[in-house]
Motif scaffolding. Structure first.
Motif, mmCIF file in Angstrom:
data_model
loop_
_atom_site.group_PDB
_atom_site.id
_atom_site.type_symbol
_atom_site.label_atom_id
_atom_site.label_comp_id
_atom_site.label_asym_id
_atom_site.label_seq_id
_atom_site.Cartn_x
_atom_site.Cartn_y
_atom_site.Cartn_z
ATOM 1 N N VAL A 190 -19.633 -72.348 -92.933
ATOM 2 C CA VAL A 190 -19.275 -72.547 -91.771
ATOM 3 C C VAL A 190 -17.622 -73.186 -92.063
ATOM 4 O O VAL A 190 -17.552 -73.701 -92.971
ATOM 5 N N LYS A 191 -16.848 -72.509 -91.204
ATOM 6 C CA LYS A 191 -15.252 -72.837 -91.278
ATOM 7 C C LYS A 191 -14.794 -73.003 -90.031
ATOM 8 O O LYS A 191 -15.298 -72.637 -89.014
ATOM 9 N N MET A 192 -14.018 -74.189 -90.065
ATOM 10 C CA MET A 192 -13.252 -74.555 -88.815
ATOM 11 C C MET A 192 -11.699 -74.866 -89.228
ATOM 12 O O MET A 192 -11.423 -75.457 -90.270
ATOM 13 N N THR A 193 -11.024 -74.363 -88.304
ATOM 14 C CA THR A 193 -9.591 -74.611 -88.432
ATOM 15 C C THR A 193 -8.965 -75.365 -87.112
ATOM 16 O O THR A 193 -9.314 -75.293 -86.003
ATOM 17 N N LEU A 194 -8.256 -76.557 -87.363
ATOM 18 C CA LEU A 194 -7.618 -77.444 -86.653
ATOM 19 C C LEU A 194 -6.068 -77.204 -86.536
ATOM 20 O O LEU A 194 -5.501 -77.396 -87.732
ATOM 21 N N GLU A 195 -5.418 -76.849 -85.462
ATOM 22 C CA GLU A 195 -4.139 -76.314 -85.381
ATOM 23 C C GLU A 195 -3.609 -77.100 -84.248
ATOM 24 O O GLU A 195 -3.922 -77.340 -83.183
ATOM 25 N N ILE A 196 -2.186 -77.872 -84.499
ATOM 26 C CA ILE A 196 -1.317 -78.497 -83.604
ATOM 27 C C ILE A 196 0.025 -77.989 -83.744
ATOM 28 O O ILE A 196 0.666 -78.331 -84.665
ATOM 29 N N VAL A 235 -4.927 -76.928 -90.591
ATOM 30 C CA VAL A 235 -5.935 -77.486 -91.632
ATOM 31 C C VAL A 235 -7.126 -76.853 -91.543
ATOM 32 O O VAL A 235 -7.789 -77.043 -90.221
ATOM 33 N N GLY A 236 -7.960 -76.622 -92.538
ATOM 34 C CA GLY A 236 -9.129 -75.790 -92.573
ATOM 35 C C GLY A 236 -10.309 -76.783 -92.946
ATOM 36 O O GLY A 236 -10.011 -77.742 -93.770
ATOM 37 N N PHE A 237 -11.449 -76.629 -92.617
ATOM 38 C CA PHE A 237 -12.679 -77.319 -92.969
ATOM 39 C C PHE A 237 -13.745 -76.468 -93.367
ATOM 40 O O PHE A 237 -13.910 -75.766 -92.565
ATOM 41 N N ASP A 238 -14.422 -76.712 -94.299
ATOM 42 C CA ASP A 238 -15.442 -75.768 -94.766
ATOM 43 C C ASP A 238 -16.662 -76.692 -95.036
ATOM 44 O O ASP A 238 -16.570 -77.701 -95.497
ATOM 45 N N GLY A 239 -17.936 -76.025 -94.880
ATOM 46 C CA GLY A 239 -19.188 -76.735 -95.066
ATOM 47 C C GLY A 239 -20.357 -75.615 -94.882
ATOM 48 O O GLY A 239 -20.162 -74.624 -94.894
ATOM 49 N N GLU A 240 -21.661 -76.343 -94.677
ATOM 50 C CA GLU A 240 -22.770 -75.738 -94.594
ATOM 51 C C GLU A 240 -23.540 -76.123 -93.562
ATOM 52 O O GLU A 240 -23.489 -77.305 -93.382
ATOM 53 N N VAL A 281 -18.995 -81.661 -79.039
ATOM 54 C CA VAL A 281 -20.127 -81.219 -78.110
ATOM 55 C C VAL A 281 -20.180 -79.754 -77.825
ATOM 56 O O VAL A 281 -21.237 -79.048 -77.764
ATOM 57 N N SER A 282 -19.144 -79.060 -77.601
ATOM 58 C CA SER A 282 -18.896 -77.719 -77.134
ATOM 59 C C SER A 282 -19.305 -76.829 -78.469
ATOM 60 O O SER A 282 -19.884 -75.922 -78.285
ATOM 61 N N SER A 283 -18.687 -77.314 -79.757
ATOM 62 C CA SER A 283 -18.869 -76.416 -80.819
ATOM 63 C C SER A 283 -20.578 -76.605 -81.319
ATOM 64 O O SER A 283 -21.098 -75.698 -81.680
#
Length: 68
Positions: A46-52, A59-64, A19-21
């Protein structure tokens, strides 16, 4: 570990992130469109990184995101 508590916590976190994104993306795209810095038929990488850090996860996620 309580699996149900764990899964509910993950879902709550992902919902908040989603929701925030979406809100942040919509506002940034509207501003860029209004200023003329992007066209209304643009595809935005678009790129997003999830870190714990506590479990050494990164881990990174790429898309459009397509506007038109």
């Amino acid at each position: 570990m309580n699996e149900e508590t764990f899964n509910i916590s993950i879902r709550k976190f992902l919902k908040m992130v989603g929701v925030s994104s979406q809100r942040e993306i919509e506002q940034a795209v509207a501003k860029a469109l209004a200023s003329g810095s992007i066209a209304d038929n643009t595809a935005l990488p678009v790129k997003m990184t999830l870190e714990i850090p506590g479990v050494q996860l990164k881990v990174g996620f790429d898309g459009e995101i397509h506007l038109g």
